[in-house]
Scaffold this motif. Sequence first.
Motif, PDB file in Angstrom:
ATOM      1  N   LYS A  73      -0.661 -11.817  -1.764  1.00  0.00           N
ATOM      2  CA  LYS A  73       0.574 -11.996  -2.887  1.00  0.00           C
ATOM      3  C   LYS A  73       1.084 -10.653  -3.052  1.00  0.00           C
ATOM      4  O   LYS A  73       2.145 -10.429  -3.511  1.00  0.00           O
ATOM      5  CB  LYS A  73       0.238 -12.470  -4.095  1.00  0.00           C
ATOM      6  N   SER A  74      -0.101  -9.659  -3.097  1.00  0.00           N
ATOM      7  CA  SER A  74       0.415  -8.049  -3.434  1.00  0.00           C
ATOM      8  C   SER A  74       1.500  -7.600  -2.497  1.00  0.00           C
ATOM      9  O   SER A  74       2.314  -6.966  -2.590  1.00  0.00           O
ATOM     10  CB  SER A  74      -0.810  -7.351  -3.692  1.00  0.00           C
ATOM     11  N   ARG A  77       4.933  -9.074  -2.754  1.00  0.00           N
ATOM     12  CA  ARG A  77       5.707  -8.494  -3.595  1.00  0.00           C
ATOM     13  C   ARG A  77       5.951  -7.035  -3.387  1.00  0.00           C
ATOM     14  O   ARG A  77       7.312  -6.773  -3.786  1.00  0.00           O
ATOM     15  CB  ARG A  77       4.601  -8.123  -5.033  1.00  0.00           C
ATOM     16  N   ARG A  78       5.379  -6.566  -2.705  1.00  0.00           N
ATOM     17  CA  ARG A  78       5.797  -4.757  -2.310  1.00  0.00           C
ATOM     18  C   ARG A  78       6.967  -5.166  -1.333  1.00  0.00           C
ATOM     19  O   ARG A  78       8.177  -4.504  -1.412  1.00  0.00           O
ATOM     20  CB  ARG A  78       4.884  -4.275  -1.251  1.00  0.00           C
TER      21      ARG A  78
END
Length: 164
Positions: A73-74, A77-78
């Motif tokens: 998920k991170s 997002r990036r």
Amino acid sequence: NRAAMADPAEPQKTAENPEDVEEVEEEEEEEHGDTSAALTSQLMQNPQILADLQHRLGSMVGVSSGYIQSLPKSVKRRIKALKKWQFEAAKIEADFYKEVHELECKYASKYTPLYEKRKTVITGNVEPTDEECDWPSDDEKEDEQLSEDMKNKANVEEKKRRTI
């Protein structure tokens, strides 16, 4: 590699000279490579195969590979943030090129009369006036520079004599 496909029940023989093994492998690769290249060349000349390949590749455009969805998920997002910033950069670039175009249009009207004058002189329809020809040639510039250099050298020599 043939060693990987050998019968596990039979003991494998090792070559006394490793270079012999490499030569055999290279020969096999060359034989298969030539065959593969020839086959590929034949296939690529077949219009039916090319049309089918193009159709299949065309149907893949826009289809998700699932790679992005598999990321943490991170990282997703990036990627979203980077896409947003890339879009903003594209808008700025569009504004830049819009202004460049406007400048080109503005200056094009200023260049037009000059280009027209040049055209008439180049074609021989009009001879330039003495005023229009008032421009130092390269030879004149060199002569002026040489003269200036000689004056400076003479001044330096004169100063040396005075100090002695």
